[in-house]
Design an enzyme around this catalytic site. Sequence first.
Site, PDB file in Angstrom:
ATOM      1  N   ARG A 102       0.928  -1.080  -0.054  1.00 56.11           N
ATOM      2  CA  ARG A 102      -0.021  -0.152   0.126  1.00 56.11           C
ATOM      3  C   ARG A 102       1.416   1.131   0.048  1.00 56.11           C
ATOM      4  O   ARG A 102       1.471   1.374   0.755  1.00 56.11           O
ATOM      5  CB  ARG A 102      -0.899   0.186   1.079  1.00 56.11           C
ATOM      6  CG  ARG A 102      -1.396   1.151   1.681  1.00 56.11           C
ATOM      7  CD  ARG A 102      -2.349   0.877   2.830  1.00 56.11           C
ATOM      8  NE  ARG A 102      -3.949   0.772   2.172  1.00 56.11           N
ATOM      9  CZ  ARG A 102      -4.895   0.692   2.372  1.00 56.11           C
ATOM     10  NH1 ARG A 102      -5.588   1.396   3.184  1.00 56.11           N
ATOM     11  NH2 ARG A 102      -6.075   0.168   1.543  1.00 56.11           N
ATOM     12  N   HIS A 129      -7.076   0.031  -6.963  1.00 55.23           N
ATOM     13  CA  HIS A 129      -7.319  -0.122  -5.565  1.00 55.23           C
ATOM     14  C   HIS A 129      -8.152  -1.976  -5.856  1.00 55.23           C
ATOM     15  O   HIS A 129      -9.311  -1.497  -5.725  1.00 55.23           O
ATOM     16  CB  HIS A 129      -7.848   0.160  -4.638  1.00 55.23           C
ATOM     17  CG  HIS A 129      -8.072  -0.179  -3.276  1.00 55.23           C
ATOM     18  ND1 HIS A 129      -7.610  -0.727  -2.442  1.00 55.23           N
ATOM     19  CD2 HIS A 129      -9.076  -0.055  -2.196  1.00 55.23           C
ATOM     20  CE1 HIS A 129      -7.235  -1.634  -1.303  1.00 55.23           C
ATOM     21  NE2 HIS A 129      -8.925  -0.885  -1.128  1.00 55.23           N
ATOM     22  N   GLN A 132      -9.946  -4.176  -3.760  1.00 51.29           N
ATOM     23  CA  GLN A 132     -11.331  -3.984  -3.152  1.00 51.29           C
ATOM     24  C   GLN A 132     -12.563  -4.041  -4.262  1.00 51.29           C
ATOM     25  O   GLN A 132     -13.610  -4.715  -4.266  1.00 51.29           O
ATOM     26  CB  GLN A 132     -11.263  -2.139  -3.314  1.00 51.29           C
ATOM     27  CG  GLN A 132     -12.551  -1.733  -2.871  1.00 51.29           C
ATOM     28  CD  GLN A 132     -12.668  -2.027  -1.167  1.00 51.29           C
ATOM     29  OE1 GLN A 132     -12.333  -2.264  -0.311  1.00 51.29           O
ATOM     30  NE2 GLN A 132     -14.483  -2.477  -1.033  1.00 51.29           N
ATOM     31  N   ASP A 224     -17.490   6.751  -1.058  1.00 51.50           N
ATOM     32  CA  ASP A 224     -16.497   6.645  -0.505  1.00 51.50           C
ATOM     33  C   ASP A 224     -15.866   7.485  -0.151  1.00 51.50           C
ATOM     34  O   ASP A 224     -16.813   9.258  -0.057  1.00 51.50           O
ATOM     35  CB  ASP A 224     -15.175   6.507  -1.321  1.00 51.50           C
ATOM     36  CG  ASP A 224     -13.780   5.545  -0.761  1.00 51.50           C
ATOM     37  OD1 ASP A 224     -14.132   5.855   0.013  1.00 51.50           O
ATOM     38  OD2 ASP A 224     -12.723   5.962  -1.275  1.00 51.50           O
ATOM     39  N   CYS A 264     -17.030   1.334  -0.086  1.00 50.49           N
ATOM     40  CA  CYS A 264     -15.588  -0.209   0.445  1.00 50.49           C
ATOM     41  C   CYS A 264     -15.209  -0.065   1.900  1.00 50.49           C
ATOM     42  O   CYS A 264     -14.115  -0.342   2.853  1.00 50.49           O
ATOM     43  CB  CYS A 264     -14.232   1.007  -0.273  1.00 50.49           C
ATOM     44  SG  CYS A 264     -14.017   2.363  -0.131  1.00 50.49           S
ATOM     45  N   ARG A 292     -13.486  -8.954   1.031  1.00 43.82           N
ATOM     46  CA  ARG A 292     -12.069  -9.357   0.928  1.00 43.82           C
ATOM     47  C   ARG A 292     -10.863 -10.233   1.202  1.00 43.82           C
ATOM     48  O   ARG A 292     -10.069 -10.203   0.158  1.00 43.82           O
ATOM     49  CB  ARG A 292     -11.418  -7.431   2.192  1.00 43.82           C
ATOM     50  CG  ARG A 292     -12.035  -5.867   1.752  1.00 43.82           C
ATOM     51  CD  ARG A 292     -11.571  -6.041  -0.194  1.00 43.82           C
ATOM     52  NE  ARG A 292     -10.358  -5.663  -0.110  1.00 43.82           N
ATOM     53  CZ  ARG A 292     -10.089  -4.236   0.316  1.00 43.82           C
ATOM     54  NH1 ARG A 292     -10.474  -3.508   0.991  1.00 43.82           N
ATOM     55  NH2 ARG A 292      -8.379  -4.595   0.788  1.00 43.82           N
TER      56      ARG A 292
HETATM   57  N1   CP Z   1     -11.337  -0.909   2.083  1.00 51.37           N
HETATM   58  C1   CP Z   1      -9.650  -0.369   2.494  1.00 51.37           C
HETATM   59  O1   CP Z   1      -9.015  -0.418   1.545  1.00 51.37           O
HETATM   60  O2   CP Z   1      -9.995  -0.307   3.994  1.00 51.37           O
HETATM   61  P1   CP Z   1      -8.672  -0.059   4.895  1.00 51.37           P
HETATM   62  O3   CP Z   1      -8.125   1.101   4.046  1.00 51.37           O
HETATM   63  O4   CP Z   1      -9.216  -0.397   6.840  1.00 51.37           O
HETATM   64  O5   CP Z   1      -6.915  -1.364   4.167  1.00 51.37           O
END
Ligand code: CP
Length: 305
Positions: A102, A129, A132, A224, A264, A292
Amino acid sequence: GKDFLTLIDISTEDIYDLLALAEELKQKQLAGQSHAPLAGKTLAMIFEKPSTRTRVSFEVGMTQLGGSALYLNSSDLQLGRGETIADTARVLSQYVDAIMIRTFAHSKLEELAAYATIPVINGLTDDDHPCQALADLLTIYEVKKTLKGLKLAYVGDGNNVANALMIAAAKVGMDCVIACPSGYEPKEKYIDAAEQIGKQTGAAVAVTHDPVEAVANADVIYTDVWTSMGQEQESEQRLTVFQPFQVNGELVKHAKQDYLFLHCLPAHRGEEVTAEVIDGPNSFVFQQAGNRLHAQKAVLLSLLL
Ligand code: CP
């Protein structure tokens, strides 16, 4: 080698295969059947930003599949003190079987993948992403029993989640309309890619500044956060600009009666969505978060077996 960086690179057929595998893994887990094909395999997880879902679902997913996961906070790595991403990739490739990262710039993910000799997974970049979006498709499929021909309305910030969702929808032939304030559209690269893909699959892709137009007759409404990590300074301005794009009881009246609400997460009730909607009967956000785990287990198996 094989990576999971963006759904742009994954064929429609491979997306459906991942969804089928995810559902199979989910049923196995729900039935309490142990399935440990990744015994002896390790996933390194580099986080340059906080995470709840991505971190826990990847770690638990690896454990359930018989392998293990290492949580690496970038500030604890030499990466945080100037070691290059290329050297980090080459070194981690000596120890582990796959890397999930990430990070901020999408180019950093691509550089990591270019230098690693093992699969790399995108756990969120400024642009994309894909994990997701795969879980989102799985959730929609579970509820609607189909994907092709549905209409998805994404209302809010044209961010990385919106980019990934447009691609995911286009790949499976789902119409996708993004409603966002002027100046907050998804990336041109993703709009162009989604339009190209949509020509093959019959999916319409559109961007509008009118949330009612987007939500009209929609099967899925998605939103979001308005302010994500790193945008805190402009938070007040964002609250004003995005206000007309709140998903609330009035807006959802324009959707199909059996519309599905997705987010998400994390969510900010009273900002991008009201409690009435996110905690209401059309909301599937916790099933979505749960998916997920299953979607990513499918990705891990596709890369590591
Ligand atoms: N939706 C998502 O990626 O959540 P986090 O940021 O908690 O990983």
